[in-house]
Scaffold this motif. Structure first.
Motif, PDB file in Angstrom:
ATOM      1  N   LYS A  53     -39.092 -14.185   3.629  1.00  0.00           N
ATOM      2  CA  LYS A  53     -37.798 -13.733   3.121  1.00  0.00           C
ATOM      3  C   LYS A  53     -37.919 -13.373   1.642  1.00  0.00           C
ATOM      4  N   ASP A  54     -36.929 -12.661   1.136  1.00  0.00           N
ATOM      5  CA  ASP A  54     -36.986 -12.244  -0.269  1.00  0.00           C
ATOM      6  C   ASP A  54     -36.770 -13.392  -1.246  1.00  0.00           C
ATOM      7  N   THR A  55     -36.520 -14.587  -0.722  1.00  0.00           N
ATOM      8  CA  THR A  55     -36.406 -15.776  -1.576  1.00  0.00           C
ATOM      9  C   THR A  55     -37.654 -16.653  -1.506  1.00  0.00           C
ATOM     10  N   ASP A  56     -38.594 -16.320  -0.622  1.00  0.00           N
ATOM     11  CA  ASP A  56     -39.781 -17.154  -0.432  1.00  0.00           C
ATOM     12  C   ASP A  56     -40.796 -16.962  -1.556  1.00  0.00           C
ATOM     13  N   SER A  97     -36.885  -7.341  -0.703  1.00  0.00           N
ATOM     14  CA  SER A  97     -36.816  -7.054   0.728  1.00  0.00           C
ATOM     15  C   SER A  97     -37.407  -5.671   0.995  1.00  0.00           C
ATOM     16  N   THR A 122     -37.960  -9.798   4.530  1.00  0.00           N
ATOM     17  CA  THR A 122     -36.595  -9.600   5.019  1.00  0.00           C
ATOM     18  C   THR A 122     -35.558  -9.889   3.933  1.00  0.00           C
ATOM     19  N   ASP A 123     -34.400  -9.269   4.098  1.00  0.00           N
ATOM     20  CA  ASP A 123     -33.308  -9.364   3.122  1.00  0.00           C
ATOM     21  C   ASP A 123     -32.410 -10.551   3.458  1.00  0.00           C
ATOM     22  N   THR A 124     -32.134 -11.407   2.474  1.00  0.00           N
ATOM     23  CA  THR A 124     -31.249 -12.555   2.702  1.00  0.00           C
ATOM     24  C   THR A 124     -29.898 -12.382   2.013  1.00  0.00           C
ATOM     25  N   THR A 125     -29.580 -11.133   1.620  1.00  0.00           N
ATOM     26  CA  THR A 125     -28.276 -10.902   0.997  1.00  0.00           C
ATOM     27  C   THR A 125     -27.166 -11.329   1.958  1.00  0.00           C
ATOM     28  N   LEU A 126     -26.207 -12.070   1.445  1.00  0.00           N
ATOM     29  CA  LEU A 126     -25.132 -12.611   2.275  1.00  0.00           C
ATOM     30  C   LEU A 126     -24.130 -11.524   2.665  1.00  0.00           C
ATOM     31  N   GLU A 146     -20.547 -18.720   1.989  1.00  0.00           N
ATOM     32  CA  GLU A 146     -21.599 -19.658   2.360  1.00  0.00           C
ATOM     33  C   GLU A 146     -21.625 -20.832   1.379  1.00  0.00           C
ATOM     34  N   ASN A 192     -30.997 -14.992  -3.392  1.00  0.00           N
ATOM     35  CA  ASN A 192     -31.788 -13.836  -3.831  1.00  0.00           C
ATOM     36  C   ASN A 192     -31.152 -13.097  -5.002  1.00  0.00           C
TER      37      ASN A 192
END
Length: 265
Positions: A53-56, A97, A122-126, A146, A192
């Motif tokens: 993910k883009d936060t990893d 992402s 992958t994109d984790t944008t909420l 969230e 992210n």
């Protein structure tokens, strides 16, 4: 042994790391032995790679224990040796992402490299949060997103008010009273750092307009009309006396039974 001094002996297929000793005998005299180790000539299997993910900040997966796993991202290369349990974890900078990541495994015994496993970050944008109704008397706006997300509410003058969503995902943000027709927007930002799409709400008046009432005839039995926007029920009064309440349908219309009231006949 051949005339040229070479020899060839057929043996079963041997596993890498097996020790093989050779000696020769002539005229009943046996020489000392020489030993060699069977080398691993296998090309390693491609590693498995878990989703990134883009936060990893790590690439993880499985490969053959002892292999050297290499991660290539653009011009950057990162590597680590696979643990005895067949897993690996390689630290990387967080990626945008859509970034392509290529992962290979190398057999350090023979320097042979596997085919590459490709993954896309992958994109984790909420997603957009939900924003509750606001009226002209409201001094708070409730936004649901969230848990832990940063909720931002933008006022018409450009002021942005923020608050972190609580454990239920809600953020209650104080606002100055707004005029009817004003549009407020809200977004949420996750790990992210990207803001979600905006949700919006239009401020409504907290004072309801009067309902309409259609002509009533004694034979009709029902008082009918249309309720103002925002009304939840309609009350029928006859000579300032409450007769009963009536429901409002999805089109804003109502009808209230009145035939049992003597003054309506």
């Amino acid at each position: 042994v051949k005339a040229d001094g070479t020899y060839e002996v057929t043996v079963p297929k041997l596993a890498a790391g097996t020790s093989v000793s050779v000696e020769q005998t002539k005229s009943g005299v046996t020489s000392g032995s020489v030993t060699t180790i069977v080398q691993d000539d296998a090309v390693p299997s491609a590693p498995t790679v878990n989703a990134v993910k883009d936060t990893d900040t790590a690439v993880t997966g499985t490969a053959t224990a002892g292999n050297l796993v290499s991660v290539k991202i653009g011009d950057g290369n990162y590597s680590a040796v696979v643990a005895a349990n067949g897993t690996y974890s390689i630290t990387i900078p967080a990626q945008a992402s859509g970034t392509k990541i290529s992962v290979t495994a190398k057999n350090t015994a023979n320097d042979k490299v596997s085919t590459a496993t490709q993954v896309t970050v992958t994109d984790t944008t909420l997603g957009a949060p939900a924003i509750d109704a606001v009226n002209t008397a409201s001094t708070n706006v409730t936004v649901t997103g969230e848990k832990g997300a940063l909720i931002s509410v933008r006022l018409p003058d450009g002021t942005v008010l923020t608050k972190v969503a609580d454990n239920t995902g809600k953020a209650v943000i104080s606002i100055p009273k707004q005029t009817a027709g004003t549009v407020l927007t809200a977004t949420q930002t996750g790990a992210n750092g990207k803001a979600s799409a905006a949700a919006s709400v239009t401020v409504v008046s907290n004072t309801l307009a009067a309902p309409t009432i259609n002509d009533y005839y004694a034979t009709a039995g029902y008082v009918t009309g249309k309720a103002p926007t925002g009304a939840s029920k309609i009350a029928l009064y006859v000579d300032n006396q409450l007769v009963r309440y009536g429901a409002i349908d999805s089109n804003g219309k109502y009808q209230i039974y009145a035939a049992d009231n003597a003054k309506m006949n």
